[in-house]
Design a protein around this motif. Structure first.
Motif, short mmCIF file in Angstrom:
data_model
loop_
_atom_site.label_atom_id
_atom_site.label_comp_id
_atom_site.label_asym_id
_atom_site.label_seq_id
_atom_site.Cartn_x
_atom_site.Cartn_y
_atom_site.Cartn_z
N TRP A 1 -11.09 4.37 -4.75
CA TRP A 1 -10.19 3.23 -4.97
C TRP A 1 -10.92 1.90 -4.72
O TRP A 1 -10.78 0.95 -5.49
CB TRP A 1 -8.95 3.32 -4.08
CG TRP A 1 -8.03 2.16 -4.29
CD1 TRP A 1 -7.80 1.13 -3.45
CD2 TRP A 1 -7.26 1.90 -5.47
NE1 TRP A 1 -6.92 0.23 -4.01
CE2 TRP A 1 -6.58 0.68 -5.26
CE3 TRP A 1 -7.08 2.56 -6.69
CZ2 TRP A 1 -5.72 0.12 -6.22
CZ3 TRP A 1 -6.22 2.00 -7.64
CH2 TRP A 1 -5.56 0.80 -7.40
N ALA B 1 0.51 -3.35 -8.81
CA ALA B 1 0.54 -2.02 -8.20
C ALA B 1 1.75 -1.21 -8.66
O ALA B 1 1.86 -0.02 -8.37
CB ALA B 1 0.55 -2.14 -6.68
N TYR C 1 0.83 -1.22 0.00
CA TYR C 1 0.00 0.00 0.00
C TYR C 1 0.86 1.27 0.00
O TYR C 1 0.85 2.05 -0.95
CB TYR C 1 -0.93 -0.06 1.22
CG TYR C 1 -1.71 1.20 1.50
CD1 TYR C 1 -2.35 1.91 0.49
CD2 TYR C 1 -1.83 1.68 2.81
CE1 TYR C 1 -3.08 3.05 0.77
CE2 TYR C 1 -2.56 2.81 3.10
CZ TYR C 1 -3.17 3.50 2.07
OH TYR C 1 -3.89 4.64 2.36
N ALA D 1 -5.84 7.34 -1.02
CA ALA D 1 -5.29 6.70 -2.20
C ALA D 1 -4.67 7.74 -3.10
O ALA D 1 -4.88 8.95 -2.93
CB ALA D 1 -6.41 5.95 -2.94
N ASP D 2 -3.91 7.25 -4.09
CA ASP D 2 -3.31 8.15 -5.07
C ASP D 2 -4.41 9.01 -5.71
O ASP D 2 -5.38 8.46 -6.23
CB ASP D 2 -2.61 7.29 -6.14
CG ASP D 2 -2.08 8.11 -7.28
OD1 ASP D 2 -1.40 9.13 -7.02
OD2 ASP D 2 -2.35 7.76 -8.45
N SER E 1 -5.17 -2.14 -1.12
CA SER E 1 -5.77 -3.21 -1.91
C SER E 1 -5.90 -4.53 -1.17
O SER E 1 -6.46 -5.49 -1.72
CB SER E 1 -4.94 -3.43 -3.18
OG SER E 1 -4.78 -2.22 -3.87
N ARG F 1 -4.02 5.65 -9.29
CA ARG F 1 -3.10 4.59 -9.73
C ARG F 1 -2.83 3.53 -8.67
O ARG F 1 -2.36 2.44 -8.97
CB ARG F 1 -1.78 5.21 -10.17
CG ARG F 1 -1.90 6.10 -11.39
CD ARG F 1 -0.64 6.90 -11.62
NE ARG F 1 -0.38 7.84 -10.53
CZ ARG F 1 0.70 8.62 -10.43
NH1 ARG F 1 1.64 8.54 -11.35
NH2 ARG F 1 0.84 9.45 -9.41
N SER F 2 -3.05 3.84 -7.40
CA SER F 2 -2.84 2.85 -6.34
C SER F 2 -3.70 3.22 -5.14
O SER F 2 -4.26 4.32 -5.08
CB SER F 2 -1.36 2.79 -5.95
OG SER F 2 -1.11 1.65 -5.13
N SER G 1 3.94 1.35 -2.67
CA SER G 1 3.60 1.61 -4.08
C SER G 1 3.40 3.11 -4.31
O SER G 1 3.71 3.62 -5.40
CB SER G 1 2.35 0.82 -4.50
OG SER G 1 1.21 1.23 -3.76
N HIS G 2 2.92 3.82 -3.30
CA HIS G 2 2.80 5.29 -3.44
C HIS G 2 4.18 5.95 -3.42
O HIS G 2 4.39 6.97 -4.09
CB HIS G 2 1.89 5.85 -2.34
CG HIS G 2 0.44 5.50 -2.56
ND1 HIS G 2 -0.09 4.27 -2.20
CD2 HIS G 2 -0.58 6.19 -3.13
CE1 HIS G 2 -1.37 4.24 -2.54
NE2 HIS G 2 -1.69 5.38 -3.10
#
Ligand SMILES: NC(=O)c1ccc[n+]([C@@H]2O[C@H](COP(=O)([O-])OP(=O)(O)OC[C@H]3O[C@@H](n4cnc5c(N)ncnc54)[C@H](O)[C@@H]3O)[C@@H](O)[C@H]2O)c1
Ligand SMILES: O=c1ccn([C@@H]2O[C@H](COP(=O)(O)OP(=O)(O)O[C@H]3O[C@H](CO)[C@H](O)[C@H](O)[C@H]3O)[C@@H](O)[C@H]2O)c(=O)[nH]1
Length: 330
Positions: free
Chosen positions: A320, A41, A11, A175-176, A184, A180-181, A14-15
């Protein structure tokens, strides 16, 4: 110079990867065992090394091959109640494996480390908002497992002449903004994630764990920080370290607490869904209130949050969660 992101398929990691790519870092390498992360991701330009952070040969080879100078260490087990029922699993994942990683990374030439620590190191703080120099006193194995890694990193940095920033995250959410992410993990336990799932009918109801805490409405208070703001804090920390800045430990939060019941009201209001809420007993390991003393990171690194707004955070989390459903992912 390249950055190695452990847990980059998860989570928050990935950001961080997205933030690095957006900022023009052309070589970003992720090591992740995909135990709770997802290869989808990651943007295609990122190199994913699938493996364990405690695999010292793999870590050293990755660092040397990609000429990595900086490590951002996100990989961990993260669920507070699970740490209470499986403490040794948490000490292995978060402490023992971090020790192996730090040793391999320093041996292979890494000069800078950014470590994902947690507000859980403070336990049930006597002072709220909690300043960084309050003596840590974690009340659950998760917090203890992370605090020991802070200490190992501090000692190793001093002995081997590397620099670090420890970031103590408060409750990460949202979330982005570009979609995009996001969070999840299908069986995630985090409040905002669970509440958005209840709003979308993915769960039958939401449980409130404890309404007898010594807080204004009896439910726990937390400081919810938006995930891209948090990633941005890592970028400024990276620039600070690469620019020769000193090692330091910083809280990452906004300095404002919301109760569990307030968060639920916001999710109901933003979603327009009055989902069922059950009042339940306290959950093991939960402190009653934890809010960041949030000034030091602004003063030291010039970090300026862009998403300090609970309604906005919930709106992103809902979007998201809906997108995950549409993609039939989780
Ligand atoms: N989510 C929060 O509210 C929060 C708050 C404070 C601190 N943190 C810290 O932030 C970090 C990231 O948390 P997250 O919410 O993104 O969790 P996450 O579970 O989504 O991400 C963790 C990632 O690490 C990977 N991983 C786990 N163990 C590994 C190992 N041994 N080797 C390689 N990869 C491994 C997982 O596959 C996953 O991709 C953690 O260190 C956590 O303690 C999170
Ligand atoms: O279904 C739920 C889920 C949570 N809660 C409550 O909501 C609050 C927040 O709980 P989360 O599970 O969302 O987050 P935690 O505060 O337990 O922990 C999170 O933030 C910590 C830092 O404050 C840690 O770092 C940890 O990794 C991260 O999961 C707690 O009072 C919890 O009891 C509920 O009432 N119902």
């Amino acid at each position: 110079m390249a950055v190695l992101v452990t847990g980059g398929a998860g989570y928050i990691g990935s950001h961080m990867v997205l933030a690095l790519i957006d900022a023009g870092h052309d070589e970003v390498v992720v090591i992740d065992d995909l135990s709770t992360g997802f290869d989808w991701a990651l943007p295609p330009e990122v190199t994913l090394v699938r493996g364990d952070v405690a695999d010292q040969a793999l870590v050293a080879e990755t660092i040397r091959t990609h000429k990595i100078d900086a490590l951002a260490h996100f990989a961990a087990k993260i669920v507070v109640p699970d740490s209470v029922s499986d403490p040794l699993g948490y000490y292995l994942a978060n402490t023992v494996k971090s020790r192996a990683l730090i040793e391999a990374a320093i041996g292979a030439g890494v000069r800078h480390v950014i470590f994902s620590s947690t507000a859980a190191v403070y336990g049930e703080p006597a002072v709220v908002p909690v300043p960084e120099d309050l003596t840590p006193n974690p009340i659950n194995p998760y917090g203890r497992s992370k605090l020991m890694t802070e200490w190992m990193l501090e000692d190793a940095a001093r002995a081997h002449g590397i620099s670090y920033v420890v970031l103590r995250y408060f409750n990460v959410a949202g979330a982005d903004p570009r979609g995009r992410s996001g969070q999840s993990t299908p069986n995630a336990t985090h409040l905002i994630k669970v509440a958005t799932q209840a709003a979308l009918g993915k769960r039958s109801h939401l449980e409130v764990f404890g309404t007898d805490y010594p807080t204004p409405d009896g439910s726990c208070l937390r400081d919810y920080i938006q995930v891209s703001d948090l990633a941005a804090a890592h970028l400024v920390a990276l620039n600070h370290l690469r620019g020769g800045g000193a090692s330091m430990t910083l809280n990452c939060g906004y300095g404002r607490g919301y109760s569990v019941l307030e968060v639920i009201d916001v999710v109901k209001s933003v979603s327009g869904v009055d989902f069922p809420v059950k009042l339940s007993p306290r959950r093991a390991g939960d402190p009653s209130r934890i809010v960041a003393g949030a000034d030091r990171i602004r003063a030291e690194l010039g970090w300026v949050p862009q998403h300090d707004d609970l309604r906005g955070i919930v709106t992103q989390a809902l979007a998201w969660e809906e997108a995950l459903g549409r993609r039939n992912r989780v």
